[in-house]
Design an enzyme around this catalytic site. Structure first.
Site, short mmCIF file in Angstrom:
data_model
loop_
_atom_site.label_atom_id
_atom_site.label_comp_id
_atom_site.label_asym_id
_atom_site.label_seq_id
_atom_site.Cartn_x
_atom_site.Cartn_y
_atom_site.Cartn_z
N ASP A 14 12.35 -99.44 -54.20
CA ASP A 14 12.85 -99.64 -52.98
C ASP A 14 13.68 -100.85 -52.88
O ASP A 14 13.65 -101.89 -52.11
CB ASP A 14 11.67 -99.88 -52.26
CG ASP A 14 10.48 -99.04 -52.51
OD1 ASP A 14 10.86 -97.78 -52.53
OD2 ASP A 14 9.38 -99.36 -52.37
N GLU A 194 12.12 -90.71 -45.15
CA GLU A 194 11.55 -92.21 -45.32
C GLU A 194 12.90 -92.84 -45.78
O GLU A 194 14.09 -92.35 -46.13
CB GLU A 194 10.37 -92.36 -46.22
CG GLU A 194 10.71 -92.18 -47.69
CD GLU A 194 9.29 -92.27 -48.49
OE1 GLU A 194 8.28 -92.26 -47.77
OE2 GLU A 194 9.57 -92.15 -49.65
#
Length: 314
Positions: A14, A194
Site C-alpha cells: 500500500d 479500494e
C-alpha cells in the site's frame, strides 16, 4: 531504475509517496507487522530505498484502533501534515469483514519525521461500517476525501465514496458512491473496490482503484471526470470496462495494485504500487510480507488518457 521489475522498497504494501515543496519525497506504507506508521524521506525517489525509516506513531495496546494499521497516506493539507490510515479494534472478522475504521494523526512541524504527532481521532463518514484506504486531494480550491467502505445493502467488501471536507479531519455533506464492484475482474475472490488514488491531466481528474482479492487477481481500474464537472455527481464519472494494470506473469509480477502517484525529478508522472513476485502463498495472503513497492513511469496517450503499461516494463 524506474522501468524494471526490481522493488524500490521490499516488503512495503500500500505504498504512498508525496513529493513536497521542500524538495523531499516522503514515503509511507503498511509495514508487515501492521503495528504503526513509518515515514522516510529523500531528495530523490531512488534515495528512498536507503533512507532511514522512523516509526512516528505506534498503535496502542488496546482499544478501537489497536490492531491492523493499514494503508497510511501522508498529505500536506491546509498548512499541516496529516497521515490518514485505517485501524481495527481486534483481528476478529465479523460478517466476513474486519472491523476497520478510518483515523488521522497531525503535526505542524516543517519536517514530519521530527514532528510531535497528535492523534486526531476517527474520521466519521456517517456510515458505521468497515472502511479504509482514505486519500485526499484538492481541486478548484476544495479539499476532497476519497475512500473505500462497505455499503449498506450492497454486496461485497467495499465501494468507493467521495465527499468534500469541512476541515482536513471532517467531511461535510453526505458521502457519494462513485463505483462498486460489479465487473468480472472486480469480483475475483472478493468483491472489492479500494485503494483510490488521484491524478490529473489533459483536462480530466482520474481515480485509479484496486479490485478483486489481494493475490494474483488484484488489479487496477480507472474512473475519470472532466476537470470542470461536479466531482460529487456520480454521473460526472466514466468507468473503464477493463483493468488498466494487472498481473504480468512473464515477468513474475503478480497482483499489482494499491497504488499512488507522484512526480519524478524531471516532472514526469510516476506510478507507485505494490506487487508480489510469486503466487504460491502459504496461509492467508494478509500475513505474507512479500508485497513489495515498485515504481514506473506513466505515459499519456493521444487521447489524453494515462497509459499504465505493464508492471515491470517501461
Amino acid at each position: 531504475m524506474l522501468n524494471t521489475n526490481q522493488p524500490l522498497i521490499p516488503q512495503r504494501a500500500d505504498p504512498f509517496i508525496h513529493k513536497h515543496s521542500d524538495g523531499y519525497y516522503y514515503f509511507t506504507a503498511s509495514v508487515p507487522a501492521y503495528d504503526g506508521i513509518e515515514l522516510r524521506r529523500s531528495t530523490t525517489l531512488e534515495g528512498l530505498a536507503e533512507a532511514q525509516s522512523l516509526m512516528v506513531w505506534k498503535k496502542p495496546d488496546s482499544g478501537a484502533y489497536s490492531e491492523l494499521i493499514w494503508a497510511p497516506e501522508i498529505h500536506f493539507n491546509q498548512g499541516a501534515w496529516y497521515v490518514y490510515f485505517a485501524a481495527a479494534p481486534s483481528r476478529e472478522i465479523k460478517d466476513e469483514l474486519f472491523q476497520h475504521r478510518m483515523y488521522a494523526i497531525k503535526t505542524e512541524a516543517a519536517n514530519p519525521l521530527q514532528g510531535d504527532w497528535q492523534f486526531c481521532g476517527q474520521i466519521d463518514t456517517g456510515m458505521d461500517t468497515f472502511c479504509l484506504d482514505a486519500t485526499t486531494f484538492t481541486h478548484k480550491g476544495a479539499l476532497y476525501y476519497l475512500w473505500a467502505q462497505k455499503g449498506p445493502g450492497i454486496r461485497g467488501n467495499s465501494n468507493l465514496y467521495i465527499a468534500e471536507m469541512d476541515t482536513p479531519t471532517r467531511i461535510k455533506g453526505q458521502p457519494v458512491m462513485l463505483t462498486k464492484p460489479e465487473l468480472d475482474w472486480e469480483i475475483r475472490g472478493f468483491w472489492v473496490n479500494e485503494g483510490p488514488a488521484v491524478i490529473k491531466g489533459h483536462g480530466r481528474v482520474f481515480i485509479s482503484y484496486s479490485a478483486s482479492a489481494t493475490d494474483e487477481n488484484y488489479c487496477l481500474g480507472l474512473l475519470w471526470a472532466d476537470e470542470n464537472a461536479d466531482l460529487l455527481d456520480p454521473a460526472s464519472w466514466t468507468k473503464s470496462d477493463q483493468p488498466v494494470f494487472q498481473t504480468h506473469s512473464e515477468l513474475k509480477m503478480f497482483g499489482p495494485g494499491h497504488n499512488s502517484f507522484t512526480q519524478g525529478e524531471n516532472g514526469e508522472d510516476i506510478l507507485v504500487y505494490h506487487a508480489r513476485q510469486y503466487t504460491q502463498i502459504e496461509g492467508d495472503p494478509l500475513w505474507n510480507p512479500d508485497r513489495h513497492t515498485f515504481i514506473k513511469t506513466i505515459e499519456w496517450d493521444k487521447d489524453g488518457m494515462p497509459d499504465f503499461g505493464r508492471p515491470g516494463q517501461p
